[in-house]
Design a protein around this motif. Sequence first.
Motif, mmCIF file in Angstrom:
data_model
loop_
_atom_site.group_PDB
_atom_site.id
_atom_site.type_symbol
_atom_site.label_atom_id
_atom_site.label_comp_id
_atom_site.label_asym_id
_atom_site.label_seq_id
_atom_site.Cartn_x
_atom_site.Cartn_y
_atom_site.Cartn_z
ATOM 1 N N PRO A 45 0.816 -1.222 0.000
ATOM 2 C CA PRO A 45 0.000 0.000 0.000
ATOM 3 C C PRO A 45 0.847 1.269 0.000
ATOM 4 N N CYS A 46 1.969 1.267 0.758
ATOM 5 C CA CYS A 46 2.800 2.478 0.794
ATOM 6 C C CYS A 46 3.465 2.723 -0.553
ATOM 7 N N LYS A 47 3.720 1.653 -1.306
ATOM 8 C CA LYS A 47 4.314 1.792 -2.639
ATOM 9 C C LYS A 47 3.288 2.366 -3.617
ATOM 10 N N VAL A 48 2.072 1.855 -3.583
ATOM 11 C CA VAL A 48 1.014 2.377 -4.457
ATOM 12 C C VAL A 48 0.752 3.853 -4.143
ATOM 13 N N ALA A 244 12.878 2.641 -8.075
ATOM 14 C CA ALA A 244 11.860 1.624 -8.379
ATOM 15 C C ALA A 244 10.671 2.209 -9.128
ATOM 16 N N ALA A 245 10.273 3.433 -8.783
ATOM 17 C CA ALA A 245 9.151 4.094 -9.460
ATOM 18 C C ALA A 245 9.605 4.859 -10.695
ATOM 19 N N GLY A 246 10.919 4.900 -10.921
ATOM 20 C CA GLY A 246 11.432 5.622 -12.084
ATOM 21 C C GLY A 246 11.344 7.125 -11.946
ATOM 22 N N VAL A 247 11.364 7.629 -10.719
ATOM 23 C CA VAL A 247 11.335 9.080 -10.493
ATOM 24 C C VAL A 247 12.729 9.660 -10.763
ATOM 25 N N GLY A 341 8.416 1.403 5.609
ATOM 26 C CA GLY A 341 8.335 0.877 4.250
ATOM 27 C C GLY A 341 9.698 0.572 3.662
ATOM 28 N N TRP A 342 10.726 0.589 4.483
ATOM 29 C CA TRP A 342 12.102 0.422 3.992
ATOM 30 C C TRP A 342 12.924 -0.281 5.064
ATOM 31 N N MET A 343 13.940 -1.021 4.623
ATOM 32 C CA MET A 343 14.866 -1.631 5.578
ATOM 33 C C MET A 343 16.286 -1.459 5.056
ATOM 34 N N HIS A 344 17.195 -1.209 5.978
ATOM 35 C CA HIS A 344 18.610 -1.066 5.646
ATOM 36 C C HIS A 344 19.111 -2.337 4.952
ATOM 37 N N ASN A 345 19.929 -2.178 3.915
ATOM 38 C CA ASN A 345 20.302 -3.323 3.075
ATOM 39 C C ASN A 345 21.042 -4.413 3.836
ATOM 40 N N ARG A 346 21.974 -4.070 4.698
ATOM 41 C CA ARG A 346 22.680 -5.082 5.483
ATOM 42 C C ARG A 346 21.671 -5.902 6.291
ATOM 43 N N LEU A 347 20.669 -5.217 6.840
ATOM 44 C CA LEU A 347 19.688 -5.913 7.675
ATOM 45 C C LEU A 347 18.735 -6.760 6.843
ATOM 46 N N ARG A 348 18.507 -6.381 5.586
ATOM 47 C CA ARG A 348 17.685 -7.240 4.714
ATOM 48 C C ARG A 348 18.334 -8.617 4.598
ATOM 49 N N MET A 349 19.650 -8.634 4.481
ATOM 50 C CA MET A 349 20.361 -9.922 4.394
ATOM 51 C C MET A 349 20.300 -10.672 5.720
ATOM 52 N N VAL A 350 20.457 -9.940 6.825
ATOM 53 C CA VAL A 350 20.473 -10.583 8.145
ATOM 54 C C VAL A 350 19.109 -11.219 8.452
ATOM 55 N N ARG A 372 5.020 -6.896 0.220
ATOM 56 C CA ARG A 372 3.767 -6.333 0.750
ATOM 57 C C ARG A 372 4.000 -5.141 1.674
ATOM 58 N N HIS A 373 5.273 -4.865 1.994
ATOM 59 C CA HIS A 373 5.565 -3.758 2.909
ATOM 60 C C HIS A 373 6.595 -2.758 2.383
ATOM 61 N N LEU A 374 7.317 -3.101 1.323
ATOM 62 C CA LEU A 374 8.396 -2.233 0.847
ATOM 63 C C LEU A 374 7.895 -1.116 -0.068
ATOM 64 N N ILE A 375 8.299 0.101 0.225
ATOM 65 C CA ILE A 375 7.986 1.225 -0.664
ATOM 66 C C ILE A 375 8.864 1.160 -1.916
ATOM 67 N N ASP A 376 9.997 0.454 -1.817
ATOM 68 C CA ASP A 376 10.897 0.314 -2.969
ATOM 69 C C ASP A 376 10.820 -1.091 -3.570
ATOM 70 N N GLY A 377 9.686 -1.767 -3.333
ATOM 71 C CA GLY A 377 9.525 -3.136 -3.816
ATOM 72 C C GLY A 377 9.785 -3.263 -5.314
ATOM 73 N N ASP A 378 10.684 -4.154 -5.670
ATOM 74 C CA ASP A 378 11.073 -4.369 -7.063
ATOM 75 C C ASP A 378 11.296 -5.862 -7.221
ATOM 76 N N LEU A 379 10.588 -6.478 -8.153
ATOM 77 C CA LEU A 379 10.642 -7.935 -8.284
ATOM 78 C C LEU A 379 12.071 -8.442 -8.416
ATOM 79 N N ALA A 380 12.836 -7.851 -9.329
ATOM 80 C CA ALA A 380 14.185 -8.361 -9.599
ATOM 81 C C ALA A 380 15.084 -8.244 -8.377
ATOM 82 N N ALA A 381 15.129 -7.064 -7.770
ATOM 83 C CA ALA A 381 16.015 -6.832 -6.623
ATOM 84 C C ALA A 381 15.576 -7.636 -5.407
ATOM 85 N N ASN A 382 14.274 -7.680 -5.151
ATOM 86 C CA ASN A 382 13.776 -8.385 -3.971
ATOM 87 C C ASN A 382 13.981 -9.888 -4.119
#
Length: 482
Positions: A45-48, A244-247, A341-350, A372-382
């Motif tokens: 929802p935060c991404k939309v 992710a939104a191409g802004v 809606g975002w998480m630090h990249n190191r912590l995404r791995m942890v 379902r929670h990321l504002i920067d949700g991107d299929l390829a990266a996620n």
Amino acid sequence: MQLIWLRSDLRLHDNTALSAAAARGPTVAVYLLSPQQWQEHDDAPCKVDFWLRNLAELSTALGQLNIPLLIRSAAHWNQAPKVLLELCHELNIGAVHVNEEYGINETRRDQAVAHALDKVGVTFNSYLDQLFFAPGTVLTKTGTYFQVFSQFRKVCYERLRHSLPGIVAAPGKQAKLSISSDKIPASVDGFATPPDSLRALWPAGEAEARRRLETFADAHIDYYLSERDFPAKPGTSQLSAYLAAGVISPRQCLHAALQSNQGEFDSGNVGAVTWVNELLWREFYKHILVGYPRVSRHRAFRPETEALAWRDAPEELKAWQEARTGLPIIDAAMRQLLETGWMHNRLRMVVAMFLTKNLLIDWREGERFFMRHLIDGDLAANNGGWQWSSSTGTDSAPYFRIFNPLSQSEKFDAQGLFIKHWLPELAALNKKEVHNPANVGGLFGVADYPSPIVNLSNSRARALAAFKNLPSRQAVAGGGDE
């Protein structure tokens, strides 16, 4: 009349399809609202909400150039051909312009639209825009897609040195048309509006994206390598949602990085070199989507890992999702995701390794929850990140490499500042205790904070056994916690 069909390219500057359309004649823009499709893709929802806010900003910018922005509804992408055909007929459109998108559903949608338009004599023009290189043009010597990032990066560097992709000029002002822009909806059914506290963290518009890029390139990129792994520090660019939104475009990011590093890719400022590396990781995962489409279909990149005996542990999954695992660095990271809606990249791995290795829960559960929670949700990266962490993907972490959340916490949040920010119930603990409150003592540990839901040592051994038992997996000696 030209039609620019906007998708994940919500900007005026350095927009290949928009500039190409405007150069060909009077131009109208359209954006399709596709809530059913977005729900199928688990968009947050935060991404939309972020897209809609950026659309409103873009509509104003386009309006100053007399380019109307129309909004149409195609709840599912299979309705896109019909909706766009009707619009082309209504406005007497001669050509439709788009920037390429990647993924199975995106490709099928564009093929269906191109086929429908071709039947009525409307040309469909597709442009390379969100990547430096078209998928299929960066290949191994045997003509296959790369599976190892370092090899992919080497070829990219060679290509970029010889031919740096340029910034595309923004379109100029056109004569006023007798077509009015549509009102941008403030929300879409099925997607709740996020709280103001979250929205305030992510202001919309190109001006904000470019401000962030300039601030990062001027003040932070020099320290990117040394500070990017520390979640309590402002060491990252905070541009992922805008990308992710191409802004903002990867080309704009690349040029800013090179400008800060005297034009060097792999020498000079190590911070700039490392950040360019991250842009190329983003590129790599999008090429993987095209070269190995099974990853678009919820399949593991490494087929042998489909046989993994993942655990069905709904209560443990829920504890992970709700930030109550009893391991502070995991719970703090999950609260950051839920609230920002975002998480630090190191912590995404942890947190991903904790879910897939220590809890031995299927990576797809984590991938879906993140989307379902990321504002920067991107299929390829996620997908790329989750498969890397779970050792099911391309160029992934060896299965015996399992991040220990306690040592990661002590190494990257030594003072406990990040933990205490997101877990104020632990604020009274000292910098040694805060990483593992279960060791503090007392019958129930720290009040208001749960005990760990898993034994790290035992669960690590369980994960190693599960991976070693895969049919085609050779047992690998060695390895250890990090």
